[in-house]
Design a protein around this motif. Sequence first.
Motif, PDB file in Angstrom:
ATOM      1  N   ARG A 155      45.367   5.884  11.467  1.00 24.30           N
ATOM      2  CA  ARG A 155      43.934   5.687  11.242  1.00 24.30           C
ATOM      3  C   ARG A 155      43.500   4.364  11.848  1.00 24.30           C
ATOM      4  N   ASN A 181      54.399  11.303  14.141  1.00 24.14           N
ATOM      5  CA  ASN A 181      54.032  11.985  15.389  1.00 24.14           C
ATOM      6  C   ASN A 181      54.332  11.090  16.580  1.00 24.14           C
ATOM      7  N   ASP A 219      55.495  20.562  16.436  1.00 26.10           N
ATOM      8  CA  ASP A 219      54.149  20.522  15.854  1.00 26.10           C
ATOM      9  C   ASP A 219      53.215  21.496  16.582  1.00 26.10           C
ATOM     10  N   GLU A 226      43.729  24.774   3.031  1.00 20.07           N
ATOM     11  CA  GLU A 226      42.556  24.169   2.398  1.00 20.07           C
ATOM     12  C   GLU A 226      42.229  24.816   1.058  1.00 20.07           C
ATOM     13  N   TRP A 285      44.484  20.048   2.602  1.00 18.86           N
ATOM     14  CA  TRP A 285      43.537  19.447   1.675  1.00 18.86           C
ATOM     15  C   TRP A 285      43.603  20.083   0.296  1.00 18.86           C
TER      16      TRP A 285
HETATM   17  P1  C2E Z   1      48.796  16.808  13.695  1.00 16.08           P
HETATM   18  O1  C2E Z   1      50.073  16.089  13.901  1.00 16.08           O
HETATM   19  O2  C2E Z   1      48.802  18.278  13.853  1.00 16.08           O
HETATM   20  O3  C2E Z   1      48.278  16.375  12.277  1.00 16.08           O
HETATM   21  C1  C2E Z   1      47.717  17.240  11.369  1.00 16.08           C
HETATM   22  C2  C2E Z   1      46.256  17.090  11.353  1.00 16.08           C
HETATM   23  O4  C2E Z   1      45.700  18.039  10.477  1.00 16.08           O
HETATM   24  C3  C2E Z   1      45.824  15.727  10.825  1.00 16.08           C
HETATM   25  O5  C2E Z   1      44.672  15.361  11.571  1.00 16.08           O
HETATM   26  C4  C2E Z   1      45.451  16.049   9.399  1.00 16.08           C
HETATM   27  O6  C2E Z   1      44.535  15.131   8.830  1.00 16.08           O
HETATM   28  C5  C2E Z   1      44.827  17.399   9.571  1.00 16.08           C
HETATM   29  N1  C2E Z   1      44.823  18.166   8.357  1.00 16.08           N
HETATM   30  C6  C2E Z   1      45.729  18.160   7.355  1.00 16.08           C
HETATM   31  N2  C2E Z   1      45.387  19.030   6.396  1.00 16.08           N
HETATM   32  C7  C2E Z   1      44.239  19.616   6.763  1.00 16.08           C
HETATM   33  C8  C2E Z   1      43.386  20.632   6.152  1.00 16.08           C
HETATM   34  O7  C2E Z   1      43.631  21.159   5.104  1.00 16.08           O
HETATM   35  N3  C2E Z   1      42.296  20.983   6.860  1.00 16.08           N
HETATM   36  C9  C2E Z   1      41.986  20.412   8.050  1.00 16.08           C
HETATM   37  N4  C2E Z   1      40.883  20.818   8.685  1.00 16.08           N
HETATM   38  N5  C2E Z   1      42.772  19.476   8.671  1.00 16.08           N
HETATM   39  C10 C2E Z   1      43.877  19.083   7.986  1.00 16.08           C
HETATM   40  P2  C2E Z   1      44.425  13.902  12.068  1.00 16.08           P
HETATM   41  O8  C2E Z   1      44.925  12.928  11.087  1.00 16.08           O
HETATM   42  O9  C2E Z   1      43.009  13.851  12.479  1.00 16.08           O
HETATM   43  O10 C2E Z   1      45.352  13.813  13.327  1.00 16.08           O
HETATM   44  C11 C2E Z   1      45.078  14.587  14.414  1.00 16.08           C
HETATM   45  C12 C2E Z   1      46.182  14.545  15.415  1.00 16.08           C
HETATM   46  O11 C2E Z   1      46.325  13.246  15.959  1.00 16.08           O
HETATM   47  C13 C2E Z   1      47.539  14.861  14.816  1.00 16.08           C
HETATM   48  O12 C2E Z   1      47.695  16.237  14.708  1.00 16.08           O
HETATM   49  C14 C2E Z   1      48.450  14.237  15.826  1.00 16.08           C
HETATM   50  O13 C2E Z   1      48.629  15.098  16.901  1.00 16.08           O
HETATM   51  C15 C2E Z   1      47.670  13.040  16.279  1.00 16.08           C
HETATM   52  N6  C2E Z   1      48.168  11.866  15.570  1.00 16.08           N
HETATM   53  C16 C2E Z   1      47.833  11.383  14.356  1.00 16.08           C
HETATM   54  N7  C2E Z   1      48.546  10.290  14.080  1.00 16.08           N
HETATM   55  C17 C2E Z   1      49.365  10.071  15.135  1.00 16.08           C
HETATM   56  C18 C2E Z   1      50.349   9.088  15.453  1.00 16.08           C
HETATM   57  O14 C2E Z   1      50.656   8.185  14.663  1.00 16.08           O
HETATM   58  N8  C2E Z   1      50.983   9.180  16.651  1.00 16.08           N
HETATM   59  C19 C2E Z   1      50.705  10.188  17.515  1.00 16.08           C
HETATM   60  N9  C2E Z   1      51.354  10.216  18.668  1.00 16.08           N
HETATM   61  N10 C2E Z   1      49.793  11.125  17.253  1.00 16.08           N
HETATM   62  C20 C2E Z   1      49.130  11.082  16.074  1.00 16.08           C
END
Ligand code: C2E
Length: 688
Positions: free
Chosen positions: A465, A519, A581, A641, A660
């Motif tokens: 974040r 990730n 993933d 969700e 969620w």
């Molecule tokens: P991801 O690895 O597929 O992470 C899962 C995403 O799904 C996360 O989005 C999470 O907040 C979201 N999510 C979890 N539960 C739910 C739900 O019930 N409903 C919905 N609509 N979404 C849910 P987030 O946090 O926005 O991250 C998006 C992507 O960004 C991640 O997909 C990952 O690919 C990347 N990311 C996040 N943090 C890192 C990191 O530290 N390093 C790297 N390289 N990529 C990251």
Amino acid sequence: MEPSTLRNAAPPERRGLFFGYVTVTSLLGGLIVVTQVPAVPHASTVAPVAFWLMALPALLVDARPFSTPGRRDASVVFPSICFTFAILLRWGLGPAIMVQTAAVIIVGLRMHYALWRAAFNAAQYALSFGAAYAVLTLVDPTPLGPGSSGPALGHVAVILAAAATWFVVNHLLVYTAVWLRFGGSWWGAIRSAFGHEVLTTGSLLLLGPILTVAALESAALIPFIFVPLYAVERMARLSTEQERTALLDPLTGLANRKALLTEVSDQITVHAERASDGQATPRLALLLLDLDRFKHVNDALGHGVGDQLLVEIGDRLRRAAPPGGFVARLGGDEFAILAPGLPDAAAGQGLAMGVIETLSEPVLLDGLPVDVGGSIGVAVYPEHGADFAALMRHADVAMYDAKHRGDAVAVYVPESDHNSPERLGLLADLRRALETPGCDEIALYYQPQIELHTGEVVGVEALLRWRHPVRGMVNPEDLIRVAEHTAVMRLITRRVIDDVVAQVAKWATDGILVRAALNVSVRDLHTGEIVEQLAARLGESGLPPDRLQLEITEGALMADPRRVLATIARVSALGVAISLDDFGTGYSSLQHLRRLPLTEVKVDRSFVLGMAADTDDAAIVRSTIELAGALGLRVVAEGVEDERTWRMLVAAGCDTAQGWFFARPMPGDEFVAWLARYRVPRLDRPAA
Ligand code: C2E
Ligand code: MG
Ligand code: MG
């Protein structure tokens, strides 16, 4: 590099202006020729031997003209001017022009010059001699004439002034024609070969008076002039050669980056002029090619074989280039093709596909057939850039896009440009946030993962974040996309690993034993750095390696499978589990499931989100669970969700869920409080 036909071809642009200039120059020069040449009755009779010893070489030496450096050999320096300038000083304007015109006619016939070109050359010399003669008449029209016993000091100054005048008039006449023919700035054209011309033409002209003085002494001294003449010729040739090799790649003989820059700039000028003439704007496509497996060839078969491969690829590209196309090697395994005059951007793409086709045939190296594919990025003028730098940058973005998507060819689209000013600004802010000690803009949030058949919290996924001081929360996917192609990605991953290991170790001392998934991006897997960092942090914290897990995406695998696989194997050897993933999006290949040392597959949230309402999504999720089960892999469903989805997943036999419905991602200390409150959901309750 320039087709030689251009030397004779009428220019497509500024036709009227160019030919107007050529006509006026030719008429003026012609006027001098017709008034001066008939007034040459006695020249050959006054000093027959000396005259012919100068006139005959003048007619012969032009068989080896000195070419000027630069791509447009619109101007060559004819060594005859050394003899004709000597004739001017001794016998006056008429004889000089007569011999020079004859020399031009001989060269024109021998080199198949168009009539206008020969006329222009003859006129250009007649005018230069006319101007030099006008300067001489200020003191003595034939300062080294037959009656003279050698030049007085005043004569020397006038001779120098006459030579300078000859040079300036000739240079202006020729390079104004070059400018009208090829465009660009007039001053730029005048300056282009100035230094070289001063050396060559200047030396030739100044040999003139020496020749004349020698002839005054004895006609037998005249042949001595061939020695310095030869030296000047060598010098001119060497400097032209040097200039030429500075534009060549020595290995493949193709043009280099510098030559490509000039060619692109020239072609842009030509294309822009056509557009401003109201003609349908043709497109100029820049194709950037990067070979796929070159490094492996070099590593496995040695650099000599690698060089052979590059030479072969260079040859294939030459053959694949369209007529008028320009092929360059930019260094390493990167090549470029410039294709002018295309009807539209799609034609650029078609051309790139054709190039890929010619590369698909294996190359025979050391008796081994080696497959070397490549990826091509295409940027098209004027849509994708107005200059060399923009076109190169955008072709590069497109090429990276192609590699990333596992495609052979991609045309530039602004959406994949990671270098727009806005993104660059964001990147700078991100770097600052990561490098400033104590800056709290960046944090890791943790989302619980629940084992479905027990309802227990078995792990967390760490998610990045960033709260930007002005923009607020930045979408992590946007953030990663901006950083992924840059060195900032390394800073992010370092930070994530450090924070996550510290957090999990802290929880462990508090008695909370969970596994954390983090990730990683494509770039992290290209270098093995991440392996060393993981090993170091695990060692320092004393955390068992199975408490960590890496989440990789299939996109990462496509970019450079070999290198990525090597890194993944090393991570796995540390004892850190690997999770695939976003499974099911984009490039799923069942091969990955077989070839990778995986522990877990995460069904992409797009299917999970839709499974309660959409039977297709539900079918995809169910079959992924079955497939993974059959391969002995754990399945995680992300994006749960609601309760209905949870129940469907339990029924389908899914191992773990995250979403969620259970909890949103949250800071580490909130997770502890959440865990204390957490109650296992009860399946025996009727569904809502
Ligand atoms: P991801 O690895 O597929 O992470 C899962 C995403 O799904 C996360 O989005 C999470 O907040 C979201 N999510 C979890 N539960 C739910 C739900 O019930 N409903 C919905 N609509 N979404 C849910 P987030 O946090 O926005 O991250 C998006 C992507 O960004 C991640 O997909 C990952 O690919 C990347 N990311 C996040 N943090 C890192 C990191 O530290 N390093 C790297 N390289 N990529 C990251
Ligand atoms: Mg993930
Ligand atoms: Mg995911």
